[in-house]
Design a protein around this motif. Structure first.
Motif, short mmCIF file in Angstrom:
data_model
loop_
_atom_site.label_atom_id
_atom_site.label_comp_id
_atom_site.label_asym_id
_atom_site.label_seq_id
_atom_site.Cartn_x
_atom_site.Cartn_y
_atom_site.Cartn_z
N ARG A 20 0.82 -1.20 0.00
CA ARG A 20 0.00 0.00 0.00
C ARG A 20 0.86 1.27 0.00
NH1 ARG A 20 -3.38 -1.89 3.72
NH2 ARG A 20 -2.26 -0.99 5.45
N GLN A 21 1.98 1.26 0.69
CA GLN A 21 2.81 2.45 0.82
C GLN A 21 3.71 2.70 -0.37
OE1 GLN A 21 2.44 4.86 2.92
NE2 GLN A 21 0.80 3.68 3.84
N ASP A 22 3.99 1.72 -1.19
CA ASP A 22 4.87 1.91 -2.35
C ASP A 22 6.15 2.61 -1.93
OD1 ASP A 22 5.97 2.03 -4.87
OD2 ASP A 22 4.80 3.76 -5.48
N LEU A 23 7.06 1.84 -1.36
CA LEU A 23 8.28 2.37 -0.77
C LEU A 23 9.40 2.58 -1.80
CD1 LEU A 23 8.25 0.18 2.45
CD2 LEU A 23 7.51 2.55 2.21
N GLY A 24 9.05 2.71 -3.06
CA GLY A 24 10.04 2.90 -4.11
C GLY A 24 10.94 4.10 -3.88
N VAL A 25 10.40 5.17 -3.29
CA VAL A 25 11.21 6.35 -3.03
C VAL A 25 12.31 6.02 -2.01
CG1 VAL A 25 9.76 7.31 -1.18
CG2 VAL A 25 11.13 8.84 -2.60
N CYS A 26 12.06 5.08 -1.11
CA CYS A 26 13.10 4.66 -0.17
C CYS A 26 14.23 3.96 -0.92
CB CYS A 26 12.53 3.73 0.90
SG CYS A 26 11.32 4.52 1.98
N GLY A 27 13.88 3.16 -1.91
CA GLY A 27 14.89 2.50 -2.73
C GLY A 27 15.71 3.51 -3.52
N GLN A 28 15.02 4.53 -4.06
CA GLN A 28 15.73 5.57 -4.79
C GLN A 28 16.71 6.30 -3.87
OE1 GLN A 28 12.59 8.01 -6.31
NE2 GLN A 28 11.99 6.54 -7.88
N ILE A 87 11.59 -1.57 5.15
CA ILE A 87 12.93 -1.20 4.70
C ILE A 87 13.68 -2.43 4.20
CG2 ILE A 87 15.15 -0.23 5.43
CD1 ILE A 87 13.46 1.42 7.52
N GLN A 88 13.54 -3.53 4.93
CA GLN A 88 14.17 -4.79 4.53
C GLN A 88 13.64 -5.24 3.16
OE1 GLN A 88 16.46 -6.49 6.47
NE2 GLN A 88 16.73 -8.03 4.90
N ALA A 89 12.34 -5.09 2.95
CA ALA A 89 11.75 -5.51 1.67
C ALA A 89 12.29 -4.68 0.51
CB ALA A 89 10.22 -5.38 1.75
N VAL A 90 12.52 -3.39 0.74
CA VAL A 90 13.06 -2.54 -0.32
C VAL A 90 14.47 -3.00 -0.68
CG1 VAL A 90 13.80 -0.20 -0.92
CG2 VAL A 90 11.64 -0.55 0.28
N THR A 91 15.32 -3.25 0.32
CA THR A 91 16.69 -3.68 0.02
C THR A 91 16.68 -5.04 -0.68
OG1 THR A 91 16.94 -4.61 2.26
CG2 THR A 91 17.77 -2.39 1.90
N ARG A 92 15.81 -5.93 -0.24
CA ARG A 92 15.71 -7.25 -0.89
C ARG A 92 15.29 -7.10 -2.34
NH1 ARG A 92 13.45 -9.72 3.07
NH2 ARG A 92 11.39 -8.91 2.68
N SER A 93 14.33 -6.21 -2.60
CA SER A 93 13.86 -5.99 -3.96
C SER A 93 14.96 -5.42 -4.86
CB SER A 93 12.66 -5.03 -3.92
OG SER A 93 12.25 -4.70 -5.21
N LEU A 94 15.73 -4.47 -4.32
CA LEU A 94 16.83 -3.90 -5.10
C LEU A 94 17.84 -4.98 -5.48
CD1 LEU A 94 17.49 -0.59 -3.10
CD2 LEU A 94 16.49 -0.79 -5.39
N ALA A 112 20.14 2.00 4.38
CA ALA A 112 18.97 1.27 4.84
C ALA A 112 18.95 1.20 6.37
CB ALA A 112 18.96 -0.14 4.25
N ARG A 113 20.10 0.94 6.97
CA ARG A 113 20.17 0.86 8.44
C ARG A 113 19.92 2.21 9.10
NH1 ARG A 113 24.98 -1.98 7.04
NH2 ARG A 113 24.54 -4.20 6.97
N ASP A 114 20.27 3.29 8.41
CA ASP A 114 20.15 4.63 9.00
C ASP A 114 18.76 5.25 8.84
OD1 ASP A 114 22.78 4.51 9.78
OD2 ASP A 114 23.54 5.73 8.12
N ILE A 115 17.93 4.71 7.95
CA ILE A 115 16.61 5.31 7.69
C ILE A 115 15.79 5.46 8.98
CG2 ILE A 115 14.36 4.89 6.62
CD1 ILE A 115 15.86 4.04 4.09
N PRO A 116 15.68 4.45 9.84
CA PRO A 116 14.82 4.63 11.03
C PRO A 116 15.25 5.80 11.92
CG PRO A 116 15.34 2.32 10.72
CD PRO A 116 16.19 3.09 9.75
N CYS A 157 16.96 -0.48 12.97
CA CYS A 157 16.45 -1.75 12.43
C CYS A 157 17.61 -2.72 12.25
CB CYS A 157 15.78 -1.54 11.07
SG CYS A 157 14.22 -0.67 11.15
N ASP A 158 17.31 -3.95 12.48
CA ASP A 158 18.29 -5.00 12.23
C ASP A 158 18.14 -5.43 10.78
OD1 ASP A 158 20.17 -7.00 12.49
OD2 ASP A 158 18.74 -8.44 13.32
#
Length: 153
Positions: free
Chosen positions: A50-58, A108-115, A133-137, A146-147
């Motif tokens: 629902r959130q479409d975290l693509g911008v986090c990947g970018q 966040i983990q899902a975004v890194t996995r997808s990349l 990714a670790r620094d986002i939270p 986040c671990d």
């Protein structure tokens, strides 16, 4: 007299049965098991979609420099790219904050996995992307840290 008493008792029973059936109530209860990890996983998957975290990947992929051997080379980004990175981080934070606390790290983990699965991370970018990714939270002020599991490249 006995017949009259019997008739009155029978009439009272019929009236009582009729009145009590008119007030019959059915109670339905639903139990929610919040300790069910499968239910939590499903809830997180739905929130992530629902959130479409693509911008986090970018944001994670934004140029940060690379590695050569064991020494990382940090490249100073031009001001325009820094501003763009801040905007992407803000947008990412907005998306993450809309998720439940239990699902933020999983997002966040899902975004890194997808990349990684899509082959968008080059070997020399891997450490920088994982660090972002670790620094986002903490950058978003949502959780301590986040671990983010290191994935094999």
């Amino acid at each position: 007299m006995a017949k009259l008493t019997f008739a009155l008792i029978a009439a009272l029973l019929v009236i009582t049965a009729t009145v009590s059936s008119a007030y019959r109530t059915t109670i339905t209860t639903v139990e929610v098991d919040e300790t069910n990890p499968r239910g939590q996983e499903q809830q997180c998957r739905e929130q992530i979609q629902r959130q479409d975290l693509g911008v986090c990947g970018q944001y994670m992929m934004q140029s940060r420099g690379g590695s050569r051997g064991s020494r990382e080379i940090i490249v100073e980004l031009p001001e325009q790219e820094q501003q763009q990175g801040r905007r992407m981080l803000e947008q990412c934070c907005d998306k993450i904050k809309q998720m439940s606390d239990e699902c933020q790290c999983e997002g966040i983990q899902a975004v890194t996995r997808s990349l990684l699965e899509r082959g968008e991370i080059r070997k020399e970018q891997y450490e920088g992307v994982m660090q972002k990714a670790r620094d986002i939270p903490s950058s978003c002020g949502v959780r301590g840290r986040c671990d983010i599991r290191t994935m094999m490249f």
